[in-house]
Design a protein around this motif. Structure first.
Motif, PDB file in Angstrom:
ATOM      1  N   GLU A 192       6.016 -26.503   9.959  1.00 47.22           N
ATOM      2  CA  GLU A 192       7.042 -26.870   8.981  1.00 47.22           C
ATOM      3  C   GLU A 192       6.674 -26.380   7.584  1.00 47.22           C
ATOM      4  O   GLU A 192       7.527 -25.920   6.825  1.00 47.22           O
ATOM      5  N   ASP A 193       5.375 -26.478   7.251  1.00 48.01           N
ATOM      6  CA  ASP A 193       4.940 -26.019   5.924  1.00 48.01           C
ATOM      7  C   ASP A 193       4.820 -24.504   5.865  1.00 48.01           C
ATOM      8  O   ASP A 193       4.966 -23.902   4.796  1.00 48.01           O
ATOM      9  N   PHE A 194       4.536 -23.877   7.006  1.00 42.80           N
ATOM     10  CA  PHE A 194       4.251 -22.448   7.006  1.00 42.80           C
ATOM     11  C   PHE A 194       5.517 -21.603   6.902  1.00 42.80           C
ATOM     12  O   PHE A 194       5.524 -20.564   6.240  1.00 42.80           O
ATOM     13  N   ILE A 195       6.601 -22.058   7.516  1.00 42.75           N
ATOM     14  CA  ILE A 195       7.814 -21.240   7.527  1.00 42.75           C
ATOM     15  C   ILE A 195       9.035 -22.135   7.653  1.00 42.75           C
ATOM     16  O   ILE A 195       9.014 -23.165   8.333  1.00 42.75           O
ATOM     17  N   ALA A 196      10.102 -21.742   6.960  1.00 43.62           N
ATOM     18  CA  ALA A 196      11.360 -22.482   7.033  1.00 43.62           C
ATOM     19  C   ALA A 196      12.125 -22.055   8.284  1.00 43.62           C
ATOM     20  O   ALA A 196      11.826 -21.035   8.915  1.00 43.62           O
ATOM     21  N   ILE A 197      13.121 -22.842   8.640  1.00 35.89           N
ATOM     22  CA  ILE A 197      13.973 -22.508   9.789  1.00 35.89           C
ATOM     23  C   ILE A 197      14.845 -21.317   9.418  1.00 35.89           C
ATOM     24  O   ILE A 197      15.543 -21.327   8.397  1.00 35.89           O
ATOM     25  N   LYS A 198      14.762 -20.274  10.256  1.00 39.29           N
ATOM     26  CA  LYS A 198      15.549 -19.059  10.014  1.00 39.29           C
ATOM     27  C   LYS A 198      16.397 -18.754  11.235  1.00 39.29           C
ATOM     28  O   LYS A 198      16.433 -19.519  12.198  1.00 39.29           O
ATOM     29  N   GLY A 199      17.052 -17.607  11.201  1.00 39.94           N
ATOM     30  CA  GLY A 199      17.875 -17.201  12.331  1.00 39.94           C
ATOM     31  C   GLY A 199      17.026 -16.809  13.532  1.00 39.94           C
ATOM     32  O   GLY A 199      15.861 -16.435  13.396  1.00 39.94           O
ATOM     33  N   VAL A 200      17.640 -16.854  14.708  1.00 41.08           N
ATOM     34  CA  VAL A 200      16.902 -16.561  15.934  1.00 41.08           C
ATOM     35  C   VAL A 200      16.450 -15.104  15.984  1.00 41.08           C
ATOM     36  O   VAL A 200      15.450 -14.768  16.628  1.00 41.08           O
ATOM     37  N   LYS A 201      17.132 -14.223  15.287  1.00 35.62           N
ATOM     38  CA  LYS A 201      16.778 -12.803  15.295  1.00 35.62           C
ATOM     39  C   LYS A 201      15.742 -12.443  14.229  1.00 35.62           C
ATOM     40  O   LYS A 201      15.245 -11.313  14.210  1.00 35.62           O
ATOM     41  N   ALA A 202      15.415 -13.381  13.357  1.00 36.65           N
ATOM     42  CA  ALA A 202      14.440 -13.103  12.307  1.00 36.65           C
ATOM     43  C   ALA A 202      13.067 -12.824  12.917  1.00 36.65           C
ATOM     44  O   ALA A 202      12.696 -13.410  13.932  1.00 36.65           O
ATOM     45  N   GLN A 203      12.316 -11.923  12.235  1.00 29.03           N
ATOM     46  CA  GLN A 203      10.991 -11.579  12.761  1.00 29.03           C
ATOM     47  C   GLN A 203      10.007 -12.713  12.559  1.00 29.03           C
ATOM     48  O   GLN A 203       9.129 -12.951  13.393  1.00 29.03           O
ATOM     49  N   GLY A 204      10.132 -13.467  11.502  1.00 25.38           N
ATOM     50  CA  GLY A 204       9.199 -14.539  11.184  1.00 25.38           C
ATOM     51  C   GLY A 204       8.130 -14.083  10.207  1.00 25.38           C
ATOM     52  O   GLY A 204       8.156 -12.951   9.707  1.00 25.38           O
ATOM     53  N   ASN A 205       7.158 -14.937   9.934  1.00 21.42           N
ATOM     54  CA  ASN A 205       6.065 -14.632   9.014  1.00 21.42           C
ATOM     55  C   ASN A 205       4.803 -14.271   9.781  1.00 21.42           C
ATOM     56  O   ASN A 205       4.533 -14.820  10.857  1.00 21.42           O
ATOM     57  N   GLN A 206       4.026 -13.338   9.226  1.00 26.53           N
ATOM     58  CA  GLN A 206       2.768 -12.972   9.863  1.00 26.53           C
ATOM     59  C   GLN A 206       1.848 -14.182   9.890  1.00 26.53           C
ATOM     60  O   GLN A 206       1.700 -14.895   8.895  1.00 26.53           O
ATOM     61  N   LEU A 207       1.210 -14.417  11.023  1.00 32.18           N
ATOM     62  CA  LEU A 207       0.369 -15.603  11.189  1.00 32.18           C
ATOM     63  C   LEU A 207      -0.888 -15.518  10.327  1.00 32.18           C
ATOM     64  O   LEU A 207      -1.191 -16.432   9.550  1.00 32.18           O
ATOM     65  N   THR A 208      -1.641 -14.423  10.429  1.00 32.21           N
ATOM     66  CA  THR A 208      -2.899 -14.264   9.696  1.00 32.21           C
ATOM     67  C   THR A 208      -3.315 -12.800   9.756  1.00 32.21           C
ATOM     68  O   THR A 208      -2.872 -12.052  10.633  1.00 32.21           O
ATOM     69  N   THR A 209      -4.178 -12.424   8.846  1.00 28.10           N
ATOM     70  CA  THR A 209      -4.717 -11.053   8.861  1.00 28.10           C
ATOM     71  C   THR A 209      -6.004 -10.983   9.673  1.00 28.10           C
ATOM     72  O   THR A 209      -6.502  -9.892   9.943  1.00 28.10           O
ATOM     73  N   HIS A 210      -6.561 -12.122  10.029  1.00 21.88           N
ATOM     74  CA  HIS A 210      -7.799 -12.160  10.807  1.00 21.88           C
ATOM     75  C   HIS A 210      -7.487 -12.072  12.299  1.00 21.88           C
ATOM     76  O   HIS A 210      -6.374 -12.370  12.737  1.00 21.88           O
ATOM     77  N   LYS A 211      -8.499 -11.654  13.057  1.00 22.67           N
ATOM     78  CA  LYS A 211      -8.335 -11.537  14.501  1.00 22.67           C
ATOM     79  C   LYS A 211      -8.372 -12.912  15.161  1.00 22.67           C
ATOM     80  O   LYS A 211      -9.340 -13.650  15.001  1.00 22.67           O
ATOM     81  N   VAL A 212      -7.311 -13.225  15.886  1.00 27.35           N
ATOM     82  CA  VAL A 212      -7.193 -14.541  16.523  1.00 27.35           C
ATOM     83  C   VAL A 212      -7.616 -14.427  17.980  1.00 27.35           C
ATOM     84  O   VAL A 212      -7.139 -13.559  18.719  1.00 27.35           O
ATOM     85  N   LYS A 213      -8.506 -15.299  18.394  1.00 25.60           N
ATOM     86  CA  LYS A 213      -8.959 -15.320  19.781  1.00 25.60           C
ATOM     87  C   LYS A 213      -8.055 -16.188  20.648  1.00 25.60           C
ATOM     88  O   LYS A 213      -7.732 -15.843  21.784  1.00 25.60           O
ATOM     89  N   GLN A 214      -7.598 -17.318  20.091  1.00 20.40           N
ATOM     90  CA  GLN A 214      -6.851 -18.278  20.892  1.00 20.40           C
ATOM     91  C   GLN A 214      -6.010 -19.152  19.976  1.00 20.40           C
ATOM     92  O   GLN A 214      -6.383 -19.427  18.843  1.00 20.40           O
ATOM     93  N   VAL A 215      -4.836 -19.587  20.479  1.00 21.46           N
ATOM     94  CA  VAL A 215      -3.977 -20.512  19.754  1.00 21.46           C
ATOM     95  C   VAL A 215      -3.744 -21.725  20.648  1.00 21.46           C
ATOM     96  O   VAL A 215      -3.317 -21.593  21.794  1.00 21.46           O
TER      97      VAL A 215
END
Length: 882
Positions: A808-831
């Motif tokens: 909720e804090d990271f990104i607002a509700i957008k359209g379903v076709k929106a790309q979204g915001n980049q999660l991080t610039t670091h390499k993610v091993k697991q979510v």
């Protein structure tokens, strides 16, 4: 002719008439008496039914024996093998070749080369002169051992053939068997190679086990009523059907014992009969099955899938029957008992092989010890001066005596003869140390074999584990085990017939094309009819059926339908009082006339409505002027009435004559929202309380479905829906509840976060990018989800600590076709998704605040009545006015 001769001739004719031959019944004796019994016994024992010991029919056993005779590691022409088998099998080459192809197609005992046919398409193998075969490594490992084989003479006495092959594996269950003999048959279904080995190990360990069939054609199977493969059991097998798009279905796996050809024929036949409706069908089968079914626009894919299961060979039922030959007679046993006996037989064979191996090793040790004594002590010199053979034997025997006390058995004359056959060259090069090493190696082998015999069960378990490790690769289960839901044929059949009614004359049928059209129906439907006299009848769809004059309502009848509610006002007899009632029709006896009034002469229905979702309207009732009536008009709200059985008298409306009834206000549903559950075992929705509760659904409510490939869609919760295996979210859709997701963008090679709402409920949305390497990492339908990010450790640097992500804090509700915001610039091993933040969900209008009436149980008369067939949803009429 003289008179004398004439008299003689007449006398001769007369005597012939007097001695006409009498009918004589002659008893069949000798060989005729036993011929049929002999034939029946021969077919049962020598042709159709497999033996429990090795799981083979005689022709299969003779083929494998011939292949072993011919085996030199290279491929042989099948025609050559067939010709060789005819030395043992007293039948034609065609039957032998067909049997060999069937064994080869099981891909277990025979290594094939060439066109051996296709079990998927039903294509036959090439002629036996064009194809080749040799024994597989598995067959050479587990099927043969001449030292433990019992032999018998072939049919002509020229050759020896095995009575049974020493198979050390539950081959009968792995391959399956089918045969029809005189007076009995057998049908043993194939089982999974790995699961059979695991079950054998469990049996040896004294544990319980369960084995279920596994078919080479894959498919989906319900083994609920398998009954251990005994008589009376049943297996339901289905093709694997999936939806490509809204107008295309694909079949990738077919039921066992069918082919793509027979399955397509059954689909075309069902289409011709109007049970299903398809545009065209394509067979793209090669190495794998691919049958494309194209649907016309407007046809439900989910309902068509169910119809394919109901009306075509996409679902078949197989009745197993475990019959085997044991002790030269047929025996009916289940597959668990077959596996136990096979495993016990394997244990006995392994013991016999170890005992033979022990005897051979002990004989080798015995002679090696004798040879060493003979050469080391130069006993061969004692025979230099002996002239006779008896003297030679005696001299050697005398020379051995001082040195043989440690031997395990006495020295025989045969042992001494073997010593005399040792060549001078070998004696001259004899090495005492090597001889001692050989003896010690034999002693180690003997000790090991004795250990195996003392721990025979552990040895057998290790043997089965070796088979699994060596040959189990690629033999994983192909058939998916699932519990099937029962498909009601009337719910999925295509309604390609039109139903007509002649209300005045009282006829209903599909041939009354000049009369009033009612609805589309099928020839397996039931129809429900009401007449103005208050009669109710349910009957089968037919060309023309008489119901009764003045028909006021006709519809397709749905058995056990508690949601279609009939609102009724009737006059009880001529000049009698009027009554009102609400009821459902759940079950009745077909073609029986039921009286909705009280049976009095002159009764009639004044008002009638059929309400598919329990609607309750308001009507205005106008009375005739009579006497001192002051109130000639009043309103009646059907929602004030309880829903009861159709046989009740109802509530009194008025004792005066009704002039007319008018609809004042359309009704709303008075039924509670439907509770819908999802049963994961059958992957279907239900209203019977099976599985996980999805919620209470009203007419406009929908389901939210999200799949692993990033597709979100909403669906009307119909019981005929099919759900794909990659579904990860299934819940009641709340339009204002956001969907949160983290996905990997294959093109940009980074993670993105997005939150969105389903803007168009009728449209299927893909909410990740379409790059082939894009994939959905996590998705949540919570209001305030939290995720944990675990980062990849970079060499030479400290491990980056885990971080929490508040969507909720990271990104607002957008359209379903929106790309979204980049999660991080670091390499993610697991979510990882964590527990969501607390959130008070907006309250929905509770069910209690809606106009609700309790649905009462039907009367005892209704409970005793029953219709035998299934039927389609009733299309209601509201406000039929007279």
């Amino acid at each position: 002719m003289s008179e004398e001769n004439e008299n003689e001739e007449l006398h001769h004719e007369s005597s012939q008439e007097d001695h006409q031959p009498q009918e004589v019944i002659t008893k069949v004796t000798g060989m005729y008496k036993d011929w049929f019994l002999d034939y029946a016994s021969y077919v049962i024992l020598e042709r159709a039914v497999p033996a429990i010991e090795d799981g083979l029919k005689p022709v299969q056993r003779r083929i494998l024996h011939s292949m072993k005779d011919l085996d030199d590691g290279r491929y042989n022409k099948v025609a050559n093998i067939v010709g060789h088998t005819m030395q043992y099998h007293p039948h034609g080459d065609a039957s032998i070749a067909d049997a060999m192809v069937q064994v080869g197609q099981k891909e277990l005992l025979i290594d094939m080369q060439g066109n051996w046919g296709n079990i998927l398409t039903g294509d036959r193998a090439a002629a036996s002169r064009y194809i080749e075969a040799r024994l597989s490594k598995f067959a050479l490992d587990v099927v043969y051992n001449p030292k433990v084989t019992d032999w018998q003479l072939s049919y002509d006495g020229r050759k020896k053939e095995p009575i049974n092959l020493p198979v050390k594996f539950p081959l009968l269950l792995a391959q399956g068997a089918e045969g029809i003999a005189v007076g009995l048959s057998t049908k043993i279904l194939p089982h999974n190679f790995i699961e059979l080995i695991d079950a054998s190990i469990k049996h040896l360990q004294g544990k319980r086990f369960t084995i279920l069939p596994d078919f080479p054609t894959s498919g989906i199977a319900d083994f609920t009523n398998y009954n251990d493969g005994n008589r009376g059991g049943k297996v339901r097998v289905r093709a694997k059907i999936s939806q490509v798009d809204k107008n295309t279905l694909v079949i990738n796996e077919i039921p066992f014992s069918t082919t793509t050809t027979s399955l397509i024929d059954s689909v075309l036949k069902a289409n011709d009969k109007g049970k299903i409706k398809i545009k065209k069908i394509e067979d793209n089968t090669a190495a794998n099955v691919e049958i494309l079914i194209h649907l016309p626009s407007g046809i439900s894919p989910d309902k068509t899938i169910d119809a394919l299961y109901a009306f075509t060979n996409c679902e078949i039922s197989i009745s197993p029957l475990g019959c085997v030959i044991e002790d030269n007679k047929p025996d009916f046993i289940g597959v668990s008992e077959m596996l136990r006996r096979s495993t016990d037989n394997t244990l006995a064979l392994l013991k016999k092989e170890l005992e033979i191996q022990l005897d051979e090793l002990q004989e080798q040790w015995h002679f090696a010890s004798l040879e060493r004594i003979f050469i080391e002590n130069r006993i061969y010199r004692d025979i230099e001066e002996v002239d006779t053979w008896e003297g030679v034997i005696e001299a050697i025997d005398k020379g051995l005596q001082p040195h043989i006390k440690h031997l395990k058995r006495a020295v025989t004359e045969e042992d001494i003869v073997r010593l005399t056959e040792i060549r001078i060259k070998r004696i001259s090069k004899f090495d005492i140390d090597k001889a001692q090493q050989k003896i010690e190696a034999l002693e180690d082998d003997i000790a090991q074999v004795k250990h195996h015999l003392e721990h025979l069960v552990e040895f057998a378990i290790d043997y089965f584990k070796r088979l699994k490790t060596t040959y189990g690769k690629g033999k994983e289960r192909k058939t998916e085990i699932r519990i099937f839901d029962d498909i009601e044929a009337t719910k999925v059949v295509i309604r390609n017939t039109k139903l007509y009614v002649n209300r005045e004359e009282g006829f209903v049928g599909t041939s009354l094309r000049r009369d009033e059209y009612v609805t589309d129906c099928s020839d397996i439907d039931d129809i429900i009819c009401f007449t103005r006299e208050g009669k109710l009848m349910i009957t089968k769809v037919d060309a023309k059926t008489f119901i009764g004059k003045d028909i006021i309502h006709v519809a397709v009848f749905k058995k056990k339908d508690k949601r279609t509610i009939y609102n009724l006002i009737y006059q009880d007899g001529k000049g009698g009082a009027s009554y009102v009632k609400r009821f459902a029709v759940t079950s009745v006896t077909r073609d029986k006339e039921y009286d909705l009034a009280q049976g009095k002469k002159g009764s009639k229905i004044s008002y009638f409505s059929a309400n598919p979702n329990g609607e309750a309207e308001v009507v205005s009732i106008f009375l005739r002027q009579a006497g001192s009536i002051k109130k000639l008009k009043f309103d009646l709200d059907f929602s004030d009435l309880l829903i009861k059985g159709r046989g009740v008298k109802g509530n009194i409306v008025t004792k005066y004559n009704i002039k007319r009834i008018e609809l004042k206000e359309q009704g709303v549903s008075t039924l509670k929202p439907r509770k819908i559950w999802f049963d994961d075992s059958v992957q279907r929705l239900n209203v019977d309380g099976r599985g996980d509760l999805l919620g209470e659904f009203r007419g406009e409510d929908r389901l939210l479905v999200i799949t692993q490939n990033g597709i979100a869609k909403t669906l009307i919760p119909e019981m005929t829906l099919h759900f794909s295996s990659d579904m990860i979210v299934l819940e009641k859709w709340k339009p204002k509840k956001p969907i949160s997701a983290i996905y990997w963008d294959g093109e940009k090679e980074r993670y993105y976060v997005k939150r969105f709402l389903m803007e168009n409920p009728e449209k299927e949305e893909v909410f990740i990018t379409e790059h082939p390497k894009s994939f959905l990492e996590v998705v949540s339908t919570d209001y305030k989800p939290i995720a944990e990010l675990v980062f990849t450790k970079i060499r030479g640097k400290d491990q980056r600590p885990n971080e929490e992500l508040n969507f909720e804090d990271f990104i607002a509700i957008k359209g379903v076709k929106a790309q979204g915001n980049q999660l991080t610039t670091h390499k993610v091993k697991q979510v990882n998704l964590l527990d969501s933040l607390p959130y008070e969900e907006p309250e929905e209008l509770p069910a209690e605040e809606i106009e609700v009436v309790e649905e009462e149980n039907v009367s005892s008369e209704e409970k005793n009545d029953a219709t035998s067939d299934e039927s389609e949803k009733d299309k209601g009429e509201q406000g039929s006015l007279f």
